[in-house]
Motif scaffolding. Sequence first.
Motif, PDB file in Angstrom:
ATOM      1  N   ALA A 111     -69.250 111.347 -46.635  1.00  0.00           N
ATOM      2  CA  ALA A 111     -69.511 110.052 -47.255  1.00  0.00           C
ATOM      3  C   ALA A 111     -68.226 109.444 -47.823  1.00  0.00           C
ATOM      4  N   ALA A 112     -67.368 110.303 -48.378  1.00  0.00           N
ATOM      5  CA  ALA A 112     -66.146 109.813 -49.020  1.00  0.00           C
ATOM      6  C   ALA A 112     -65.148 109.250 -48.012  1.00  0.00           C
ATOM      7  N   ILE A 113     -65.016 109.897 -46.836  1.00  0.00           N
ATOM      8  CA  ILE A 113     -64.017 109.423 -45.869  1.00  0.00           C
ATOM      9  C   ILE A 113     -64.636 108.588 -44.756  1.00  0.00           C
ATOM     10  N   GLY A 114     -65.957 108.492 -44.739  1.00  0.00           N
ATOM     11  CA  GLY A 114     -66.615 107.638 -43.761  1.00  0.00           C
ATOM     12  C   GLY A 114     -66.675 108.195 -42.356  1.00  0.00           C
ATOM     13  N   PHE A 159     -55.791 121.265 -54.310  1.00  0.00           N
ATOM     14  CA  PHE A 159     -56.625 120.842 -55.435  1.00  0.00           C
ATOM     15  C   PHE A 159     -56.275 119.430 -55.906  1.00  0.00           C
ATOM     16  N   SER A 160     -54.976 119.101 -55.910  1.00  0.00           N
ATOM     17  CA  SER A 160     -54.598 117.759 -56.386  1.00  0.00           C
ATOM     18  C   SER A 160     -55.073 116.679 -55.427  1.00  0.00           C
ATOM     19  N   THR A 161     -55.091 116.991 -54.124  1.00  0.00           N
ATOM     20  CA  THR A 161     -55.568 116.018 -53.143  1.00  0.00           C
ATOM     21  C   THR A 161     -57.063 115.755 -53.311  1.00  0.00           C
ATOM     22  N   ILE A 162     -57.832 116.814 -53.522  1.00  0.00           N
ATOM     23  CA  ILE A 162     -59.270 116.652 -53.707  1.00  0.00           C
ATOM     24  C   ILE A 162     -59.557 115.885 -54.993  1.00  0.00           C
ATOM     25  N   ALA A 163     -58.843 116.236 -56.062  1.00  0.00           N
ATOM     26  CA  ALA A 163     -59.036 115.534 -57.337  1.00  0.00           C
ATOM     27  C   ALA A 163     -58.642 114.065 -57.212  1.00  0.00           C
ATOM     28  N   GLY A 164     -57.535 113.816 -56.502  1.00  0.00           N
ATOM     29  CA  GLY A 164     -57.070 112.443 -56.331  1.00  0.00           C
ATOM     30  C   GLY A 164     -58.036 111.585 -55.549  1.00  0.00           C
ATOM     31  N   ALA A 165     -58.820 112.230 -54.675  1.00  0.00           N
ATOM     32  CA  ALA A 165     -59.814 111.501 -53.884  1.00  0.00           C
ATOM     33  C   ALA A 165     -61.122 111.317 -54.645  1.00  0.00           C
ATOM     34  N   GLY A 166     -61.202 111.886 -55.843  1.00  0.00           N
ATOM     35  CA  GLY A 166     -62.413 111.740 -56.657  1.00  0.00           C
ATOM     36  C   GLY A 166     -63.591 112.553 -56.171  1.00  0.00           C
ATOM     37  N   LEU A 167     -63.321 113.633 -55.415  1.00  0.00           N
ATOM     38  CA  LEU A 167     -64.407 114.452 -54.883  1.00  0.00           C
ATOM     39  C   LEU A 167     -64.693 115.641 -55.794  1.00  0.00           C
ATOM     40  N   GLU A 168     -65.958 116.009 -55.880  1.00  0.00           N
ATOM     41  CA  GLU A 168     -66.369 117.153 -56.660  1.00  0.00           C
ATOM     42  C   GLU A 168     -66.181 118.423 -55.850  1.00  0.00           C
ATOM     43  N   LEU A 169     -65.566 119.427 -56.450  1.00  0.00           N
ATOM     44  CA  LEU A 169     -65.362 120.697 -55.775  1.00  0.00           C
ATOM     45  C   LEU A 169     -66.692 121.409 -55.524  1.00  0.00           C
ATOM     46  N   HIS A 170     -66.703 122.263 -54.516  1.00  0.00           N
ATOM     47  CA  HIS A 170     -67.826 123.152 -54.234  1.00  0.00           C
ATOM     48  C   HIS A 170     -68.165 123.931 -55.506  1.00  0.00           C
ATOM     49  N   GLU A 171     -69.442 124.175 -55.720  1.00  0.00           N
ATOM     50  CA  GLU A 171     -69.872 124.866 -56.933  1.00  0.00           C
ATOM     51  C   GLU A 171     -69.308 126.282 -57.035  1.00  0.00           C
ATOM     52  N   ALA A 172     -68.946 126.892 -55.917  1.00  0.00           N
ATOM     53  CA  ALA A 172     -68.382 128.240 -55.968  1.00  0.00           C
ATOM     54  C   ALA A 172     -67.127 128.272 -56.835  1.00  0.00           C
ATOM     55  N   TYR A 173     -66.289 127.223 -56.722  1.00  0.00           N
ATOM     56  CA  TYR A 173     -65.106 127.118 -57.580  1.00  0.00           C
ATOM     57  C   TYR A 173     -65.484 126.584 -58.959  1.00  0.00           C
ATOM     58  N   ARG A 190     -56.483 109.971 -43.746  1.00  0.00           N
ATOM     59  CA  ARG A 190     -55.482 108.993 -44.205  1.00  0.00           C
ATOM     60  C   ARG A 190     -54.369 108.807 -43.169  1.00  0.00           C
ATOM     61  N   TYR A 191     -53.946 109.911 -42.592  1.00  0.00           N
ATOM     62  CA  TYR A 191     -52.885 109.825 -41.594  1.00  0.00           C
ATOM     63  C   TYR A 191     -53.348 109.050 -40.360  1.00  0.00           C
TER      64      TYR A 191
END
Length: 401
Positions: free
Chosen positions: A102-105, A223-237, A67-68
């Motif tokens: 894929a999400a950030i291209g 965590f809020s940044t990942i959630a805000g981007a609509g990405l699914e967390l790694h299954e470990a978490y 984004r930056y």
Amino acid sequence: MSDLASLIFMPKPGQLFPLATSAAGQASHLPVVTTTEVDAALARDCVVAIGVSGGKDSVACAIATSRYLDQIGHAGPRVLVHADLGRVEWKDSLPACERLAAAIGWELKVVARQAGDMLARWEGRWDANVTRYAKLECAKLVLPWSTPAMRFCTSELKTAVIASGLRKWYPGKTILNVAGIRRQESPARRKMPVSARMQKLCRKDAEGVSWHPIIEWKVEDVFSTIAGAGLELHEAYRVYGASRVSCAFCIMSSGADLLAAASCEENHGIYRAMVELEARSTFSFQSGKWLADAASHLLSDELADRVRLAKEAAAEREALERLLPEHLLYAGGWPTAVPTLAEAALVARVRGRISELVGIPSDYLDAESVRARYAALVSARSAGSNVAASRPSNVDLEAVV
């Protein structure tokens, strides 16, 4: 969440930049931090490479950095690089990196150590250390595992292979190597700089710089940044409740994270293979903590019995090695003194018993041969010998346990 309203934006090194703004001019994304060095490289459209593991910090760092770069109009090459550690990886690590790409291209490149994966490195190190001990190239038996003080797992299987790939892919170009390091994570990381010259990426015609753009972030920001981007967390978490992602079973893992990894059926094979190395070597995976104890119900009766014997052997080995005089331990892979005949007899007794405990077919098991071997190595060191037969083959610090 960081209080963005409290940030003062000033055009100087260390400035905190909002990644995007709303129509009202308020920051709508968390800030990254830069330095004059980073700003200058970005202004020249340098290469920006982000090391990604699939873990939360590298994912959030990639989102924020992307984004930056869009905001400032960066037009240089951008790439995500995943260092594949092989069998010790969570199975979702590469897919998590692919979802991020894929999400950030961005392009995602995958690199790996050509000589074998992380488990192969530990196994090979143990075989080499057994050979060293047999040849009296060390006074104490050296463990197979990496440690918090000796993290060749990171330096060899991540940093080195990523740097090698970047130098090959981008000859003659300045490279910013980005990592999701955060000061909140540890006392050591609190002291890390925002950016620094990275020698492994420097070439005659181009510079390499490491950059930690989210170094000031808190875990809730990640965590809020990942959630805000609509990405699914790694299954470990998401599925198993781990607090961090690296190797499934990591030398830095807490007991809770080892249990989380062991609760994933896909990790059972590597778990047993690593416990097998504990049993074979008589060295626990973490200092004073046996991986075998994390999920002992996954072990066969035969392996569990071998672990029990290995623990007994480890206790005796450690007691025997404490008998060795400090001046007879090796420094930098070489002895620094020749033992007296009585001291050599003690070394021989210790070596003989440890060789029996661990099953090492060792040479130099009597006082005369031990003393002669020390004398030959001390002489070779003093002469600056380059003769492979007389030079120790490995210079790991044998005091590290």
